[in-house]
Design a protein around this motif. Structure first.
Motif, PDB file in Angstrom:
ATOM      1  N   UNK A 110     -19.602  35.539 -21.891  1.00 10.53           N
ATOM      2  CA  UNK A 110     -18.510  35.820 -20.898  1.00 10.53           C
ATOM      3  C   UNK A 110     -17.044  34.691 -21.285  1.00 10.53           C
ATOM      4  N   UNK A 111     -17.744  33.788 -21.317  1.00 13.48           N
ATOM      5  CA  UNK A 111     -16.516  32.960 -21.544  1.00 13.48           C
ATOM      6  C   UNK A 111     -15.453  33.185 -22.581  1.00 13.48           C
ATOM      7  N   UNK A 112     -16.192  33.449 -23.898  1.00 14.31           N
ATOM      8  CA  UNK A 112     -15.356  33.906 -24.940  1.00 14.31           C
ATOM      9  C   UNK A 112     -14.707  35.077 -24.614  1.00 14.31           C
ATOM     10  N   UNK A 113     -15.160  36.117 -23.984  1.00 18.71           N
ATOM     11  CA  UNK A 113     -14.416  37.456 -23.702  1.00 18.71           C
ATOM     12  C   UNK A 113     -13.261  36.974 -22.766  1.00 18.71           C
ATOM     13  N   UNK A 114     -13.545  36.157 -21.851  1.00 25.60           N
ATOM     14  CA  UNK A 114     -12.614  35.834 -20.814  1.00 25.60           C
ATOM     15  C   UNK A 114     -11.233  35.479 -21.554  1.00 25.60           C
ATOM     16  N   UNK A 154     -11.136  40.370 -21.865  1.00 24.50           N
ATOM     17  CA  UNK A 154     -12.096  41.466 -21.746  1.00 24.50           C
ATOM     18  C   UNK A 154     -13.087  41.202 -20.838  1.00 24.50           C
ATOM     19  N   UNK A 155     -13.968  42.281 -20.253  1.00 26.05           N
ATOM     20  CA  UNK A 155     -15.066  42.113 -19.647  1.00 26.05           C
ATOM     21  C   UNK A 155     -16.037  42.417 -20.522  1.00 26.05           C
ATOM     22  N   UNK A 156     -17.503  42.188 -20.270  1.00 28.16           N
ATOM     23  CA  UNK A 156     -18.655  42.329 -21.217  1.00 28.16           C
ATOM     24  C   UNK A 156     -18.715  43.878 -21.438  1.00 28.16           C
ATOM     25  N   UNK A 157     -18.722  45.022 -20.250  1.00 26.31           N
ATOM     26  CA  UNK A 157     -18.816  46.251 -20.619  1.00 26.31           C
ATOM     27  C   UNK A 157     -17.604  46.794 -21.555  1.00 26.31           C
ATOM     28  N   UNK A 158     -16.277  46.146 -21.356  1.00 23.02           N
ATOM     29  CA  UNK A 158     -15.260  46.447 -22.323  1.00 23.02           C
ATOM     30  C   UNK A 158     -15.853  46.295 -23.843  1.00 23.02           C
ATOM     31  N   UNK A 159     -16.313  45.170 -24.065  1.00 24.25           N
ATOM     32  CA  UNK A 159     -16.658  44.474 -25.331  1.00 24.25           C
ATOM     33  C   UNK A 159     -17.924  45.404 -25.776  1.00 24.25           C
TER      34      UNK A 159
END
Length: 101
Positions: free
Chosen positions: A30-34, A38-43
């Motif tokens: 979550x930190x990397x995607x932030x 991006x959100x986790x579902x988007x990823x």
């Protein structure tokens, strides 16, 4: 009340260890995607699309839904947002006029 056989030593509980590892992984991702906004579902949708694109030129949201385990309507909403933000491009499917690729 449920009594665990590991009540005196949580380090021996596979379930509790898995939960701790998962929580650490989820926090880290979550930190990397932030940083990418991006959100986790988007990823998950993007990762599924990337994988499916290796095997098929026309990936549909149904295909993404089946691979990712995310329901079709949610995949559709995520793809719409990702398209607006320039992460994906959708076009009419060549064989199925009801679907986008």
């Amino acid at each position: 009340m449920f009594t665990s056989k590991y009540k005196d030593n949580s380090e021996k509980s596979t379930g509790l260890l898995f939960m701790r590892v998962y929580n650490k992984w989820h926090f880290t991702i979550k930190q990397a995607l932030k940083e990418l906004n991006l959100t986790h579902p988007q990823f998950v949708v993007l990762a599924s699309l990337s994988y499916l694109s290796q095997h098929d030129n026309e990936v549909t949201q149904v295909m993404i839904s089946k691979l990712s385990g995310i329901d079709v309507m949610t995949v559709s909403q995520i793809l719409s947002l990702l398209e607006k933000r320039g992460f994906v491009e959708r076009k009419e499917h060549s064989r199925d006029t009801r679907a986008k690729a």
